[in-house]
Write a protein that holds these residues in place. Structure first.
Motif, PDB file in Angstrom:
ATOM      1  N   HIS A  48       0.855  -1.187   0.000  1.00 13.28           N
ATOM      2  CA  HIS A  48       0.000   0.000   0.000  1.00 13.28           C
ATOM      3  C   HIS A  48       0.890   1.236   0.000  1.00 13.28           C
ATOM      4  N   ALA A  49       0.447   2.294  -0.632  1.00 13.50           N
ATOM      5  CA  ALA A  49       1.253   3.521  -0.735  1.00 13.50           C
ATOM      6  C   ALA A  49       1.579   4.112   0.632  1.00 13.50           C
ATOM      7  N   ASP A  50       0.698   3.936   1.609  1.00 10.74           N
ATOM      8  CA  ASP A  50       0.939   4.479   2.948  1.00 10.74           C
ATOM      9  C   ASP A  50       1.991   3.693   3.717  1.00 10.74           C
ATOM     10  N   GLN A  51       2.430   2.589   3.189  1.00 11.63           N
ATOM     11  CA  GLN A  51       3.398   1.739   3.864  1.00 11.63           C
ATOM     12  C   GLN A  51       4.845   2.184   3.608  1.00 11.63           C
ATOM     13  N   CYS A  52       5.057   3.100   2.674  1.00 11.66           N
ATOM     14  CA  CYS A  52       6.412   3.507   2.296  1.00 11.66           C
ATOM     15  C   CYS A  52       6.468   5.027   2.122  1.00 11.66           C
ATOM     16  N   MET A  53       7.431   5.655   2.788  1.00 13.94           N
ATOM     17  CA  MET A  53       7.597   7.092   2.668  1.00 13.94           C
ATOM     18  C   MET A  53       9.031   7.372   2.216  1.00 13.94           C
TER      19      MET A  53
END
Length: 70
Positions: free
Chosen positions: A25-30
């Motif tokens: 998920h995009a929120d899992q990686c910053m």
């Protein structure tokens, strides 16, 4: 770029030491200026339990194969 892709497609980060992190998920990686913060999701509830901070230079490959991230 993989994190901002629309629609998001899961991918795997492969590090120089052989470690692999699946990003579902995009929120899992910053992605930041000098590092990548990855949220580990150990349970089925989907909440991030802890984060791992990685130097960008340690990422040697991004695997986009759906089977690799299943």
């Amino acid at each position: 770029a993989e994190v901002r892709r629309t629609p998001f497609q899961p991918f795997r980060l492969v590090l120089a030491d052989g470690a692999k992190y699946d990003i579902h998920h995009a929120d899992q990686c910053m992605v930041m200026k000098k590092s990548v913060m990855i949220g580990e999701v150990p349970d089925a509830d989907g909440f991030i339990e802890w984060t791992i901070n990685i130097n960008c230079w340690n990422v040697i490959r991004i695997e986009k194969d759906r089977a690799a991230c299943a």
